[in-house]
Structures are given as structure tokens and as C-alpha cells.
Design an enzyme around this catalytic site. Structure first.
Site, PDB file in Angstrom:
ATOM      1  CG  HIS A 276      -2.117   0.791   1.176  1.00  0.00           C
ATOM      2  ND1 HIS A 276      -2.078   2.152   1.336  1.00  0.00           N
ATOM      3  CD2 HIS A 276      -3.436   0.484   0.973  1.00  0.00           C
ATOM      4  CE1 HIS A 276      -3.307   2.644   1.219  1.00  0.00           C
ATOM      5  NE2 HIS A 276      -4.156   1.644   0.997  1.00  0.00           N
ATOM      6  CE1 TYR A 306      -0.389   5.179  -2.348  1.00  0.00           C
ATOM      7  CE2 TYR A 306      -1.657   7.118  -2.920  1.00  0.00           C
ATOM      8  CZ  TYR A 306      -1.598   5.767  -2.656  1.00  0.00           C
ATOM      9  OH  TYR A 306      -2.742   5.017  -2.690  1.00  0.00           O
ATOM     10  CG  HIS A 341       1.335   4.819  -6.199  1.00  0.00           C
ATOM     11  ND1 HIS A 341       1.157   3.557  -6.696  1.00  0.00           N
ATOM     12  CD2 HIS A 341       0.111   5.193  -5.753  1.00  0.00           C
ATOM     13  CE1 HIS A 341      -0.097   3.175  -6.548  1.00  0.00           C
ATOM     14  NE2 HIS A 341      -0.771   4.161  -5.990  1.00  0.00           N
ATOM     15  CD  GLU A 379      -3.973   3.226 -11.194  1.00  0.00           C
ATOM     16  OE1 GLU A 379      -4.841   4.051 -10.841  1.00  0.00           O
ATOM     17  OE2 GLU A 379      -4.040   2.018 -10.937  1.00  0.00           O
ATOM     18  CE1 TYR A 441      -7.711  -2.318  -6.701  1.00  0.00           C
ATOM     19  CE2 TYR A 441      -6.931  -1.342  -8.739  1.00  0.00           C
ATOM     20  CZ  TYR A 441      -6.740  -1.640  -7.396  1.00  0.00           C
ATOM     21  OH  TYR A 441      -5.575  -1.273  -6.768  1.00  0.00           O
ATOM     22  CD  GLU A 467      -2.670  -0.320  -8.002  1.00  0.00           C
ATOM     23  OE1 GLU A 467      -1.679   0.432  -7.908  1.00  0.00           O
ATOM     24  OE2 GLU A 467      -3.843   0.077  -7.918  1.00  0.00           O
ATOM     25  CB  ALA A 473     -11.970   1.186  -9.470  1.00  0.00           C
ATOM     26  CB  SER A 474     -13.397   2.439  -4.160  1.00  0.00           C
ATOM     27  OG  SER A 474     -13.846   1.261  -3.498  1.00  0.00           O
ATOM     28  CE  LYS A 506      -7.573   2.873   4.080  1.00  0.00           C
ATOM     29  NZ  LYS A 506      -7.171   4.023   3.260  1.00  0.00           N
ATOM     30  CD  GLU A 508      -8.020  -0.060   1.121  1.00  0.00           C
ATOM     31  OE1 GLU A 508      -8.682   0.989   0.977  1.00  0.00           O
ATOM     32  OE2 GLU A 508      -6.871  -0.199   0.657  1.00  0.00           O
TER      33      GLU A 508
HETATM   34  C1  IDC Z   1      -6.215   3.316  -2.816  1.00  0.00           C
HETATM   35  C2  IDC Z   1      -6.130   2.684  -1.463  1.00  0.00           C
HETATM   36  C3  IDC Z   1      -6.916   3.502  -0.460  1.00  0.00           C
HETATM   37  C4  IDC Z   1      -6.443   4.932  -0.517  1.00  0.00           C
HETATM   38  C5  IDC Z   1      -6.558   5.459  -1.941  1.00  0.00           C
HETATM   39  C6  IDC Z   1      -6.057   6.868  -2.095  1.00  0.00           C
HETATM   40  O1  IDC Z   1      -6.589   1.355  -1.531  1.00  0.00           O
HETATM   41  O2  IDC Z   1      -6.744   2.962   0.830  1.00  0.00           O
HETATM   42  O3  IDC Z   1      -7.240   5.703   0.340  1.00  0.00           O
HETATM   43  O4  IDC Z   1      -5.794   4.641  -2.787  1.00  0.00           O
HETATM   44  O5  IDC Z   1      -4.718   6.962  -1.862  1.00  0.00           O
HETATM   45  C7  IDC Z   1      -5.522   2.511  -7.732  1.00  0.00           C
HETATM   46  C8  IDC Z   1      -4.329   3.166  -7.157  1.00  0.00           C
HETATM   47  C9  IDC Z   1      -4.191   2.839  -5.696  1.00  0.00           C
HETATM   48  C10 IDC Z   1      -5.549   2.827  -5.033  1.00  0.00           C
HETATM   49  C11 IDC Z   1      -6.333   1.671  -5.611  1.00  0.00           C
HETATM   50  C12 IDC Z   1      -7.717   1.446  -4.965  1.00  0.00           C
HETATM   51  O6  IDC Z   1      -3.152   2.856  -7.855  1.00  0.00           O
HETATM   52  O7  IDC Z   1      -3.356   3.811  -5.125  1.00  0.00           O
HETATM   53  O8  IDC Z   1      -5.362   2.612  -3.658  1.00  0.00           O
HETATM   54  N1  IDC Z   1      -6.468   1.882  -7.020  1.00  0.00           N
HETATM   55  O9  IDC Z   1      -8.516   2.582  -5.109  1.00  0.00           O
HETATM   56  N2  IDC Z   1      -5.854   2.469  -9.001  1.00  0.00           N
HETATM   57  C13 IDC Z   1      -7.043   1.875  -9.120  1.00  0.00           C
HETATM   58  C14 IDC Z   1      -7.453   1.477  -7.863  1.00  0.00           C
END
Ligand code: IDC
Length: 541
Positions: A276, A306, A341, A379, A441, A467, A473-474, A506, A508
Site C-alpha cells: 500500500h 506515492y 505512485h 496511473e 479491479y 497492480e 476500483a475504490s 487496512k 478495505e
Molecule cells: C487506494 C487505497 C486507499 C487509498 C486510496 C487513495 O486502496 O486505501 O485511500 O488509494 O490513496 C488505484 C491506485 C491505488 C488505489 C487503488 C484502490 O493505484 O493507489 O489505492 N487503485 O482505489 N488504481 C485503481 C485502484
């Protein structure tokens, strides 16, 4: 460092000379240095704590391989270490100093007062003095401040020098055996703290208060070990064990056609986990966690550094978490992906200068390693395009890396969160040894995205799924097991490598670990979330 030097450090820095703080073996002359630091010998009194703190990514060394144990530690450095241990969330801050968001959090939490460290930052880079350091330490970690005033103050010869506002915290620290006097019985309240001392203080307080830290504690590891493992800071670490499908078996990877291949040109598929955000979950990139993931069959780890959201741009010190993570991965004979990131900062050009500087530094550090893969932008998203933004970015970063590390595989993102493969197909980069990333996702991206991958591969575009998640996707929702199975079968049929989001606990769906997981004895299924159980079962399929 030679024994003579240790003794002089010990004599001059008496604060930690209380019983049990380690001993000096005067036969240490010429003995090799410990655990990756050229100036920390396994015989040093602080060896165990420094090693442990470095392993946990709490405090790291310098780029030249040294730790500089007797250098002073700044106010910001000391305080932010504790913030990370306690898992404080960064706050919005008044200055752009790298530490400001966490310093603000510590101030808000009452670890120190405004005047001791104004949020304007003017004292952040000054050496922290002992009485303030002990106060912050105790406020951060102590669960009580009990002491007998007469008993503790009598132990301190220079008690008259102690500022009254530190009585409670310093005397409580004395009473708890965390701080102590020097050979003359002085506390030296106004003297700056050294890095070795800081490690020792923090370690003692963590042990004393059994700190349930957001940084994993390593109960199985003795504080002192006579078996230092070499972890050079500047050159690539030597792996400690060979792993099936690992770096020692496959060597320097290269791209042949659309296929990732080993040094001899045979197809290779990498499967493993993405971290993460390193700024939030540094505890899961410890050696123990990475080894445990490898032992379950993974041969790659990806580290999401990040840029925004209190990542590298605001907090450059997260780089040391990244390098510790990468070093741990190489030691475990696994491939490591260094992921720049970008996410909320959707245009990679926004921080192109910082990216170039960062990747040059990483390339210099890891150029001799066969286990490194660079992912130059996570991304890209928002109102940007492949030809207008991402491609020019890649054309600047790839040559910068290649000038230093000529043969590493490089992963390149594309617009719409790595789903705009069509625009790559019609306008590809001209470099060798690159792959394009596709992220999915399972709850959001289905057959239509697999079709894009198929089309890209058919058109000669090498794809790496750096990834993906079992959730939507959330990062939450699901688990979408059926769609995940479709994706796994598809990737397997196409020999496509992947990393799953994410190795953390986390709350999630996409998080692979349950809270309370402990990797010191490996990771069992009961320590994996519903997502983790599915993902780990695919490492070997
Ligand atoms: C998400 C994390 C979440 C965090 C969010 C913002 O799971 O806990 O709050 O980022 O930082 C991506 C990204 C990846 C995302 C993930 C899920 O590369 O950083 O992580 N996601 O949303 N792309 C598509 C989905």
C-alpha cells in the site's frame, strides 16, 4: 568503527549508561561493521537497537552506507520517528518542511508545546536537546508518568539544571529506567541527543510500554545478535537464500517480443504483492513480511511510493522506507518494482523534475542489481493524453535511467489509470526492454479491459499488470471472486506478470492481511483476508 571510538562515545554520552544498555568488547578492533552500516559494529552498545530500528524502516542510514551514530538528531527527525511508530496521521501544516505534516500532528497531540517547536518550522532542523526529547518520547509512548520526586531527583546530580517544565516526563523516564545519568550522575538536559542515543531511548520506551505500534515489533529477534547479515546500503544486497523463480534463478530480466524473459531468454512470469502507500504502511515492507510473502510463492514485490497524499513530494524521507523495502526484497531473492505512485497528481509531468532526480538516484544505487524493475508512473489520469503527456514523460525518464542502469526492465503507465492501451498501440515508444502497465479491479474492470489487453498483445505491446485488486476500483467492495478467477485464467494463459493491491491490513476489501497478522513465523491463511486468501492461492498457479 574502532573500539576506542565506542568507548569515547559511551563516556561522553552518559545518558544511556544505565544498567543493561550494552557493553563494549574491547577486542572489537578491526571487526567488521554490522548490518549494513559501515560505522556500526556488532559489538557497539547500540548495535541491536540501531539494527532493529533500521530493519523496521524507522531510522535509516546515509547513502554512503554509514549510520553516523554519534551525529546529533534533529527535532524533526526524532519527532517524526515517533509519529511513524504511533501511526499519527499527517495534518495540514504551515510550512513546506518535509516533516511539517507530522510535526503538526505531534503538536496537536500534545507531545510538545508551541514554543518548544513552533509550527513555523524554525527549530525543526536544529539538534534536539535531551530534556525535550525525553518529554516528547514519554508523551508519545508512556502509558503513565509515575515517579517518586525525592527518589528520582536525588539520582540526578545536575537536577538543578533541569527545567521545571520537564520534571514530570524526565523523572518518570528515570523511574521507568528509560533515561539515566552519565558516569558522573549528570543528565545534561541541554545537550543535543545523538542518533544512537535516540534509537536506544525509543527502543527502551517501546519495550517498557509494550508499545502496540503501527510499526511491527520483532519479538522473536534478540536485541543483540552476533550474526550480522551484510546489507550494504549503496550496492545491491546479496540474497540470503535462493528462491524458485527468484533473481538467482532468472537473473537480469529482458523483454523478448511481448514476453518477459529471464537472462537466457526463457519466459518468466512474476507474481506477487504491491505494498500500500509506503507513507502509511511501512510496517508491511519489513524483511519478515516480504520473506513470508516469498515463502508463500511470490517472486516479486512492488513498492508504491506515492508522490502526493503526503508521499515523496511532501515527505521525501519516505524514500528510505522504499530503499529498505527494496533491499529486503533483494535479500529474499525476489524482484523489486520501484513504483513512482502518481495518483491524485494525474499528470506525470507535474513532478517530472523530481521524478528524473529520483530515478537517477535509484539507478545509481541499484544499477548492479539484477532484481530491479522501474515503474516510472503509476496511473496517469485526468485531462491528459498518451501522446501529449505520458509519452513525453517516458521519453525523458527512460533515457535518464538507462544512462545509469542500461539493462533494467522499465514499466510505463498510460492514461485512464493504465487502461488506455489503445493509444499506446498506435503510438508506441521506441525503447527496448519496456513493458506497458494495465491495472484492473475485478469489481469494475471486466471483459472489455481483457479485450484491450488482448488487442495490445496482438499488436506487439508487452503488458505487465503491476497492480490489480479483487475489489472494485475504490479498493473496497467485493471480494469479486468469480471475475478475479476470469482475470487470473486470462493472465496465466497469456503469461502476464502481476502484483496484487495490497499488502496491508487496512480496513478495505483489497487489503490482503487481517489486523493482528504477524509475519515472524510466516503468514498462515488465518492471517490473510478474504482477498489475501484468494490472491496468495494464485502465486503458484
Ligand atoms: C487506494 C487505497 C486507499 C487509498 C486510496 C487513495 O486502496 O486505501 O485511500 O488509494 O490513496 C488505484 C491506485 C491505488 C488505489 C487503488 C484502490 O493505484 O493507489 O489505492 N487503485 O482505489 N488504481 C485503481 C485502484
Amino acid at each position: 568503527m574502532k573500539a576506542k571510538k565506542f568507548i569515547s562515545i559511551m563516556l561522553s554520552l552518559g545518558i544511556f549508561m544505565a544498567a543493561g544498555c550494552g557493553s563494549v568488547d574491547t577486542s572489537a578492533q578491526g571487526q567488521s561493521s554490522a548490518k549494513g552500516f559501515t560505522d556500526v559494529a556488532s559489538t557497539a552498545w547500540y548495535y541491536g537497537t540501531v539494527t532493529e530500528m533500521a530493519q523496521k524502516g524507522i531510522l535509516s542510514g546515509y547513502d554512503d552506507g554509514s549510520f553516523k551514530p554519534d551525529n546529533t538528531i534533529t527535532s524533526a527527525e526524532f519527532t517524526t520517528i515517533l509519529c511513524r511508530i504511533k501511526g499519527l496521521s499527517p495534518k495540514s501544516a504551515q510550512t513546506s518542511h518535509w516533516s511539517a505534516p507530522l510535526m503538526q500532528a505531534a503538536l496537536d497531540d500534545g507531545w510538545y508545546d508551541y514554543d518548544e517547536n513552533p509550527p513555523t518550522g524554525e527549530k525543526y532542523d536544529q539538534p534536539i536537546i535531551r530534556q525535550i526529547a525525553v518529554k516528547i518520547l514519554m508523551k508519545a509512548l508512556a502509558d503513565n508518568f509515575s515517579y517518586d520526586y525525592n527518589v528520582e531527583s536525588a539520582k540526578m546530580k545536575d537536577f538543578s539544571k533541569l527545567n521545571g517544565r520537564y520534571y514530570d516526563t524526565v523523572l518518570a523516564a528515570y523511574s521507568a529506567g528509560i533515561a539515566g545519568g552519565d558516569n558522573n550522575g549528570n543528565f545534561n538536559p541541554d545537550k543535543p541527543l545523538t542518533r544512537a542515543e535516540a534509537c536506544t531511548l525509543i527502543k527502551r520506551a517501546m519495550d517498557k510500554y509494550n508499545t502496540a505500534v503501527s510499526v511491527q515489533t520483532q519479538t522473536s529477534q534478540p536485541a543483540q545478535t552476533s550474526q550480522p547479515v551484510a546489507t550494504p546500503q549503496q550496492t545491491a544486497p546479496v540474497s540470503t537464500e535462493a528462491r524458485v523463480g527468484g533473481v538467482s534463478q532468472n537473473g537480469q530480466l529482458k523483454v523478448v517480443g511481448t514476453q518477459l524473459c529471464n537472462e537466457n531468454g526463457a519466459p518468466v512470469v512474476l507474481r506477487g504483492m504491491s505494498s500500500h502507500g509506503l507513507q502509511w504502511f511501512p510496517q508491511f515492507v519489513s524483511n519478515e513480511y516480504i520473506k513470508a510473502v516469498g515463502d508463500r510463492g511470490a517472486n516479486v514485490m512492488r513498492f508504491a511510493m506515492y508522490t502526493s497524499e503526503n508521499g515523496y513530494i511532501q515527505n521525501p524521507s519516505v524514500k528510505s522506507t522504499l530503499t529498505t523495502a527494496v533491499d529486503n526484497t533483494l535479500k529474499n531473492d525476489m524482484y523489486a518494482i520501484i513504483d513512482w505512485h502518481i495518483l491524485s497528481d494525474g499528470n506525470p509531468m507535474t513532478y517530472v523534475n523530481e521524478a528524473e532526480q529520483f530515478f537517477k538516484e535509484m539507478a545509481a544505487r541499484y544499477k548492479d542489481s539484477k532484481g530491479i524493475i522501474y515503474e516510472i508512473c503509476n496511473e496517469p489520469n485526468g485531462g491528459i493524453s498518451w501522446s501529449g503527456n505520458v509519452k513525453p514523460y517516458a521519453e525523458r525518464i527512460i533515457p535518464a535511467i538507462r544512462a545509469i542502469d542500461s539493462d533494467a526492465v522499465i514499466l510505463v503507465g498510460n492514461p485512464q489509470w493504465d487502461q488506455d492501451l489503445d493509444s499506446v498501440v498506435s503510438d508506441r515508444l521506441s525503447f527496448d526492454n519496456i513493458m506497458y502497465t494495465c491495472h484492473f479491479y475485478s469489481g469494475t474492470h471486466t471483459q472489455w479491459l481483457r479485450d484491450r489487453v488482448s488487442n495490445a498483445v496482438k499488436n506487439g505491446i508487452p503488458i505487465f499488470v503491476s497492480e490489480w485488486g479483487t475489489s472494485d476500483a475504490s479498493g473496497n467492495g467485493g471480494v469479486f471472486a468469480d471475475e478475479t478467477q476470469r482475470w487470473m485464467e486470462f493472465l496465466s494463459a497469456n503469461n502476464i506478470s502481476w502484483c496484487n493491491w495490497s499488502l496491508c491490513d487496512k480496513n478495505e476489501t483489497s487489503a490482503a492481511l487481517v489486523q493482528g497478522s504477524n509475519a515472524s513465523d510466516g503468514l498462515s491463511d488465518s492471517e490473510l483476508s478474504a482477498s489475501g486468501k484468494i490472491v496468495f492461492s494464485y502465486f503458484n498457479k
